[in-house]
Design an enzyme around this catalytic site. Structure first.
Site, PDB file in Angstrom:
ATOM      1  N   PHE A  26      39.695  11.759 -15.556  1.00 48.92           N
ATOM      2  CA  PHE A  26      39.028  11.130 -14.407  1.00 48.92           C
ATOM      3  C   PHE A  26      40.041  11.019 -13.264  1.00 48.92           C
ATOM      4  CE2 PHE A  26      40.727   6.722 -14.201  1.00 48.92           C
ATOM      5  CZ  PHE A  26      41.533   6.756 -15.325  1.00 48.92           C
ATOM      6  N   THR A  56      39.298  -7.049 -19.215  1.00 53.51           N
ATOM      7  CA  THR A  56      38.604  -5.823 -18.822  1.00 53.51           C
ATOM      8  C   THR A  56      37.196  -5.856 -19.405  1.00 53.51           C
ATOM      9  OG1 THR A  56      38.706  -3.402 -18.844  1.00 53.51           O
ATOM     10  CG2 THR A  56      39.309  -4.499 -20.865  1.00 53.51           C
ATOM     11  N   HIS A 102      36.134   1.551 -23.260  1.00 52.57           N
ATOM     12  CA  HIS A 102      37.026   2.589 -23.769  1.00 52.57           C
ATOM     13  C   HIS A 102      38.448   2.047 -23.955  1.00 52.57           C
ATOM     14  CE1 HIS A 102      38.596   6.571 -24.405  1.00 52.57           C
ATOM     15  NE2 HIS A 102      39.521   6.331 -23.488  1.00 52.57           N
ATOM     16  N   ASP A 160      46.712  -2.819 -14.407  1.00 55.95           N
ATOM     17  CA  ASP A 160      46.332  -2.175 -13.155  1.00 55.95           C
ATOM     18  C   ASP A 160      47.151  -0.890 -13.044  1.00 55.95           C
ATOM     19  OD1 ASP A 160      44.572  -2.368 -10.896  1.00 55.95           O
ATOM     20  OD2 ASP A 160      46.351  -2.518  -9.656  1.00 55.95           O
TER      21      ASP A 160
HETATM   22  P1  ITT Z   1      39.057  -0.603 -14.377  1.00 59.02           P
HETATM   23  O1  ITT Z   1      39.728  -1.479 -13.349  1.00 59.02           O
HETATM   24  O2  ITT Z   1      37.615  -0.821 -14.529  1.00 59.02           O
HETATM   25  O3  ITT Z   1      39.781  -0.610 -15.673  1.00 59.02           O
HETATM   26  P2  ITT Z   1      39.892   1.567 -12.633  1.00 59.02           P
HETATM   27  O4  ITT Z   1      39.232   2.862 -12.326  1.00 59.02           O
HETATM   28  O5  ITT Z   1      40.130   0.620 -11.495  1.00 59.02           O
HETATM   29  O6  ITT Z   1      39.115   0.904 -13.842  1.00 59.02           O
HETATM   30  P3  ITT Z   1      42.751   1.587 -12.998  1.00 59.02           P
HETATM   31  O7  ITT Z   1      42.963   0.270 -12.354  1.00 59.02           O
HETATM   32  O8  ITT Z   1      43.425   1.842 -14.290  1.00 59.02           O
HETATM   33  O9  ITT Z   1      41.244   1.925 -13.316  1.00 59.02           O
HETATM   34  O10 ITT Z   1      43.192   2.726 -11.962  1.00 59.02           O
HETATM   35  C1  ITT Z   1      42.909   2.664 -10.556  1.00 59.02           C
HETATM   36  C2  ITT Z   1      42.704   4.057 -10.012  1.00 59.02           C
HETATM   37  O11 ITT Z   1      43.926   4.831 -10.168  1.00 59.02           O
HETATM   38  C3  ITT Z   1      41.629   4.870 -10.734  1.00 59.02           C
HETATM   39  O12 ITT Z   1      40.353   4.618 -10.213  1.00 59.02           O
HETATM   40  C4  ITT Z   1      42.097   6.299 -10.461  1.00 59.02           C
HETATM   41  O13 ITT Z   1      41.738   6.713  -9.161  1.00 59.02           O
HETATM   42  C5  ITT Z   1      43.620   6.167 -10.517  1.00 59.02           C
HETATM   43  N1  ITT Z   1      44.076   6.394 -11.902  1.00 59.02           N
HETATM   44  C6  ITT Z   1      44.562   5.470 -12.756  1.00 59.02           C
HETATM   45  N2  ITT Z   1      44.852   6.001 -13.954  1.00 59.02           N
HETATM   46  C7  ITT Z   1      44.523   7.303 -13.866  1.00 59.02           C
HETATM   47  C8  ITT Z   1      44.574   8.384 -14.765  1.00 59.02           C
HETATM   48  O14 ITT Z   1      44.979   8.244 -16.023  1.00 59.02           O
HETATM   49  N3  ITT Z   1      44.172   9.586 -14.335  1.00 59.02           N
HETATM   50  C9  ITT Z   1      43.739   9.769 -13.084  1.00 59.02           C
HETATM   51  N4  ITT Z   1      43.633   8.805 -12.178  1.00 59.02           N
HETATM   52  C10 ITT Z   1      44.029   7.568 -12.550  1.00 59.02           C
END
Ligand code: ITT
Length: 192
Positions: free
Chosen positions: A147, A7, A11, A68
């Site tokens: 988020f 990653t 954070h 993921d």
């Molecule tokens: P990185 O890959 O850069 O770590 P990302 O935004 O893609 O960031 P994730 O793969 O963890 O993060 O999650 C994919 C999506 O799923 C994320 O963009 C959100 O839309 C949703 N999501 C994941 N975890 C969440 C959470 O704790 N709260 C709200 N939405 C979440």
């Protein structure tokens, strides 16, 4: 032991470094000189998690793990799932929420779960750790913390959304925290 966390999310890295302490020397993608975007082209959360870790292992020959996550909605047969980040076509949390709320307009069942899958590759052997938090989706967003889909997700046995909780409160319940705690337990016993 050196271990790469696949990653560049500062954070996430800080959190896991704090838990693991000195027993593992955690490296970011930048620190192993991986400048390319990791592939995320499978159609499952499990698949993408594995694909990212495998890429690092194959190209950089370093023990590593990748995560993921996504939101799985029962009435939408598990969507948005692996497509959570770009569900509206752009990486815009508000628009993604709007699409979900539109699609759920006529749904009686508003249950959903967040899921995180971490893939760890140690000396070429891979294994996965899963974290799930079940809950229900509101009709209107509430709260400003967090988020993604946090403003519409109320975890089971709670009455506030993730976006109405502090980072610390969410951190005790979240899918990500659950998966990482399994990974940390495994690594701590592996290290002895
Ligand atoms: P990185 O890959 O850069 O770590 P990302 O935004 O893609 O960031 P994730 O793969 O963890 O993060 O999650 C994919 C999506 O799923 C994320 O963009 C959100 O839309 C949703 N999501 C994941 N975890 C969440 C959470 O704790 N709260 C709200 N939405 C979440």
């Amino acid at each position: 032991m050196q271990l790469c966390f696949a990653t560049n999310n500062a954070h996430k890295l800080k959190e896991i470094r704090a838990i693991l302490g000195d027993s593992f020397e955690l490296k970011t993608l930048n620190e192993i000189n991986c400048e390319e975007e990791l592939p995320e082209t499978t159609d499952t959360i499990e698949g993408n998690s594995h694909q990212k870790a495998e890429y690092v292992w194959e190209h950089f020959h370093i023990n590593c793990f990748a995560d993921d996550s996504g939101l799985e909605i029962t009435a939408l047969n598990g969507a948005p799932g692996v497509h959570s980040a770009y569900y509206s076509g752009t990486r815009n949390h508000q628009k993604n929420i709007e699409r979900v709320l539109n699609e759920l307009q006529d749904a009686d069942d508003r249950s959903a779960q967040f899921k995180t899958v971490i893939t760890l590759i140690l000396n070429g052997q891979s294994q996965q750790f899963e974290g799930i938090i079940k809950g229900n989706l509101l009709h209107q967003p509430r709260g400003t913390e967090g988020f993604g889909y946090d403003p519409i997700f109320v975890p089971e046995s709670h009455d506030r959304t993730f976006a109405e909780m502090t980072l610390e409160e969410k951190g005790k319940l979240s899918h990500r925290a659950r998966a990482f705690s399994k990974l940390v337990d495994f690594l701590q016993s592996y290290q002895g």
